[in-house]
Design a protein around this motif. Structure first.
Motif, mmCIF file in Angstrom:
data_model
loop_
_atom_site.group_PDB
_atom_site.id
_atom_site.type_symbol
_atom_site.label_atom_id
_atom_site.label_comp_id
_atom_site.label_asym_id
_atom_site.label_seq_id
_atom_site.Cartn_x
_atom_site.Cartn_y
_atom_site.Cartn_z
ATOM 1 N N ALA A 87 0.827 -1.212 0.000
ATOM 2 C CA ALA A 87 0.000 0.000 0.000
ATOM 3 C C ALA A 87 0.859 1.259 0.000
ATOM 4 C CB ALA A 87 -0.889 0.005 1.232
ATOM 5 N N GLY A 88 0.423 2.247 -0.736
ATOM 6 C CA GLY A 88 1.090 3.545 -0.706
ATOM 7 C C GLY A 88 2.291 3.638 -1.628
ATOM 8 N N GLU A 89 2.731 2.491 -2.170
ATOM 9 C CA GLU A 89 3.885 2.523 -3.070
ATOM 10 C C GLU A 89 3.417 2.771 -4.491
ATOM 11 O OE1 GLU A 89 7.575 -0.191 -1.528
ATOM 12 O OE2 GLU A 89 6.233 -0.979 -3.043
ATOM 13 N N GLN A 90 4.251 3.499 -5.244
ATOM 14 C CA GLN A 90 3.946 3.694 -6.646
ATOM 15 C C GLN A 90 4.202 2.378 -7.369
ATOM 16 O OE1 GLN A 90 6.660 6.157 -8.842
ATOM 17 N NE2 GLN A 90 4.989 7.160 -9.898
ATOM 18 N N ASP A 91 3.249 1.912 -8.173
ATOM 19 C CA ASP A 91 3.484 0.624 -8.825
ATOM 20 C C ASP A 91 4.346 0.805 -10.081
ATOM 21 O OD1 ASP A 91 1.832 1.289 -10.953
ATOM 22 O OD2 ASP A 91 0.060 0.438 -10.001
ATOM 23 N N ILE A 92 4.800 -0.325 -10.643
ATOM 24 C CA ILE A 92 5.740 -0.258 -11.765
ATOM 25 C C ILE A 92 5.128 0.488 -12.945
ATOM 26 C CG2 ILE A 92 7.057 -1.635 -13.433
ATOM 27 C CD1 ILE A 92 7.376 -3.743 -11.445
ATOM 28 N N GLY A 93 3.843 0.226 -13.197
ATOM 29 C CA GLY A 93 3.184 0.852 -14.346
ATOM 30 C C GLY A 93 3.207 2.370 -14.247
ATOM 31 N N ASN A 94 2.850 2.887 -13.064
ATOM 32 C CA ASN A 94 2.825 4.343 -12.890
ATOM 33 C C ASN A 94 4.233 4.917 -12.942
ATOM 34 O OD1 ASN A 94 0.093 4.620 -12.663
ATOM 35 N ND2 ASN A 94 0.085 4.192 -10.472
#
Lengths: 127, 511
Positions: B187-194
């Motif tokens: 939670a709260g982490e920017q995912d790879i796609g973004n």
């Protein structure tokens, strides 16, 4: 929603069930208590309750299993009955969606004093 | 070494010789014919035949001196050209017939053939290197995937194929990475796609790593640590290189630790529930008969039991944070309502510890994206800190407003001892406790660490301003609901979350 008449507490810790019983009775509710899972499930399926306080960690059956059973479509006597999970186990992420879909509330007992419990039940009645 | 000056000199001499032969020989024949009395017609025929002979001799010379060497050099060059794949490298032609500039041509030809032989060996070497590299990549247990600028897979090694769903294993090249890899980030982490979208907008080269990313496929659930390296405009076409490190067994062990702590906390909470319940019974039923001093003691007992309950919750939250298991459930939240209910809960504790709590709310605020339980933990920890470092009768103020960045900002200010500049940078670190607080104030050093984790998981910021001797102000900002409304679950009845769990709101109107 009108005032609840009959509340069932499914809770294996006698101190806690006594506390809740005491507070709820003082607030004018008719209270029944089951100290085990099987007994609680049987009482729920055969009785007439407006609210069930269900502990997850009861002996014999997991509370989530009881919740699923009580909320299965074949159970008709509990259609209007609210079910609040009362537990000291923080919500298990894997069962979260299921619990949120089937239960009407999820309370951590250590954070809810009996008076707070009565207050929350009052809010449910008036919502 | 080519001697071009010498070559030019020789060529000029030969050309002058040819012109001389063409001019002098017919003229001599013509004059001789006149002298010996041969008819002009016969003399013209003899001149013409002699001219043809001279032209033939000249063309032979030209061919040997210029055309043959040039053709030989071109043929040699053909061996190293990629345009002609049918050309098979062989030995240089015999140079016996090539008269002119032989030494230069010979050297040149040998150079070209040597170069060509070298290139051919190089090509064989390159191909063998490629095979070796491919074998190494396929022997590696670390899944490696290369994506092009459209996020399509252009390379995947054997270990990578093992992570694919069954349907994609036969021909994974060209598939969209994000469609076939179902990754669940903390939670709260920017995912790879973004992150990748951000790189494509403004970066040339960037690297990022993620820990404990869950992946589900046909073979079960995995936990991965991920490293991604972005490079724009590579001639290879590889825009993103992704390494996926399978850490399932490691994270499963951690999960067992969390399970143990969860169960231990469950056991701790049992007696706390009973203590808090019976303290409340005493407060209600016995307090009216108690004198002032005993009532005060009862209040302390009640506040301490509540603190214990909060501490136990903190321990569980920190364990989850450390293991990347922190999951928030953001909802549209009326911020004034939430802060009011939190301060109502906390006021008795603050007052039992001899401090004042003041709440300053603006008349209107936009709705906030928040997890009520987490916000209770944040505010509770900030207030607990403020109480610890405030003088007796000190005032603690909670203020909130909409800041210039459009975020809802909340400040918890005290009039306490303040924080020296030298330690302010460490305040939000795990288990950090200043030397002086170790001696004088209780605590475990998890409160502010947890606050930061919870605020970051909301996508917000947290900070502190302090002046020694004048007090400290901790602030945090959270996004308005409208900023990430699209990503918040809205289906089903709303869950009203607070410090003790949640209650489903069945009514159409909230109180």
């Amino acid at each position: 929603m009108s005032k609840f008449q009959h509340i069932l507490i499914i809770e294996d810790d006698t101190f806690i069930s006594e506390l809740y019983q005491r507070a709820l009775r003082k607030s004018g509710y008719n209270v029944s208590v089951a100290l085990g899972g099987v007994e609680g499930q049987t009482m729920a399926l055969t009785g007439d309750y407006d609210l069930i306080l269900l502990d997850i960690m009861v002996p014999e059956i997991n509370g989530i299993e009881i919740l699923k059973k009580l909320r299965s479509p074949s159970v008709t006597n509990l259609a209007n009955c609210k079910i609040i999970i009362t537990t000291n186990l923080d919500q298990d992420e894997s069962a979260r969606a299921e619990v949120e879909a089937l239960a009407d509330g999820y309370l951590i007992k250590a954070d809810v004093t009996p008076k707070k419990l009565v207050e929350i039940i009052g809010q449910m009645e008036s919502s | 070494m080519f001697e071009f000056d010498e070559l030019q000199k020789q060529l000029t001499t030969k050309i002058f010789m040819l012109i001389g032969i063409f001019t002098v020989v017919p003229l001599a024949i013509w004059l001789a014919a006149g002298a010996i009395g041969i008819s002009p017609y016969l003399a013209a025929a003899i001149v013409a035949i002699a001219g043809l002979g001279a032209a033939f001799a000249a063309s032979q010379k030209l061919s040997k001196y210029a055309l043959q060497p040039t053709a030989a050099v071109f043929r040699a060059l053909g061996h190293i050209s990629t345009a002609d794949t049918s050309n098979v490298l062989n030995t240089p032609p015999s140079l016996g017939d090539i008269k002119f500039a032989r030494s230069i041509t010979e050297t040149m030809l040998h150079d070209v053939y040597n170069f060509a032989a070298g290139k051919n060996e190089g090509a064989i070497q390159l191909e063998s290197n490629y095979k070796l590299l491919l074998e190494m990549l396929n022997l590696s247990n670390t899944p490696l995937i290369a994506l092009d600028q459209h996020s399509k897979i252009i390379f995947i090694n054997k270990a990578g194929i093992g992570l694919l769903p069954d349907s994609a294993r036969l021909n994974p090249i060209g598939l969209d990475f994000f469609k076939i890899f179902n990754l669940d980030h903390t939670a709260g982490e920017q995912d790879i796609g973004n992150w990748l979208s951000g790189c494509r907008e403004s970066k040339l080269k960037e690297s990022q790593s993620w820990q404990r990313v869950a992946l589900k496929n046909d073979d079960g659930s995995f936990y991965l640590d991920i490293q991604a390296d972005y490079n724009r405009n590579q001639s290879s076409g590889v825009e993103l290189l992704i390494s996926l490190i399978d850490k399932t067994s490691y994270y499963n062990e951690q999960n067992q630790d969390i399970e143990f702590i969860s169960l231990a906390i469950h056991e701790l909470r049992g007696p706390i529930t009973v203590m808090r319940g019976f303290i409340e019974v005493f407060e209600d039923e016995v307090s009216p008969q108690l004198n002032e001093e005993h009532s005060k003691l009862m209040l302390r007992l009640s506040a301490s039991a509540k603190q214990l309950s909060t501490f136990v919750r903190n321990v569980l939250s920190v364990t989850r944070t450390d293991n990347g298991e922190l999951r928030l459930h953001l909802q549209k939240t009326d911020w004034n309502d939430l802060l009011s209910s939190i301060s109502k809960e906390l006021r008795p504790i603050v007052e039992s510890r001899g401090r004042q709590l003041e709440l300053q709310l603006p008349e209107t605020l936009p709705a906030v994206s928040a997890d009520g339980t987490a916000v209770y933990e944040i505010v509770n920890n900030l207030i607990d800190n403020a109480v610890k470092y405030s003088p007796k009768a000190g005032k603690i103020t909670i203020k909130t407003h909409l800041n210039n960045d459009g975020q809802v900002e909340t400040l918890v200010a005290d009039e306490g001892i303040g924080i020296p500049d030298s330690i302010i940078g460490n305040l939000f670190d795990r288990f950090y406790r200043s030397h002086r607080s170790k001696e004088s104030v209780g605590g475990t050093g998890i409160g502010l660490y947890l606050c930061r984790a919870l605020v970051h998981a909301h996508g917000g910021n947290i900070w502190v301003h302090s002046k020694e001797g004048e007090g400290s102000t901790f602030g945090f900002s959270l996004n308005q609901y409208q900023v990430n409304a699209g990503t918040i679950e809205t289906s089903g009845p709303k869950l009203i979350k607070n410090n003790h769990g949640w209650i489903k709101n069945h009514g159409s109107v909230r109180r």
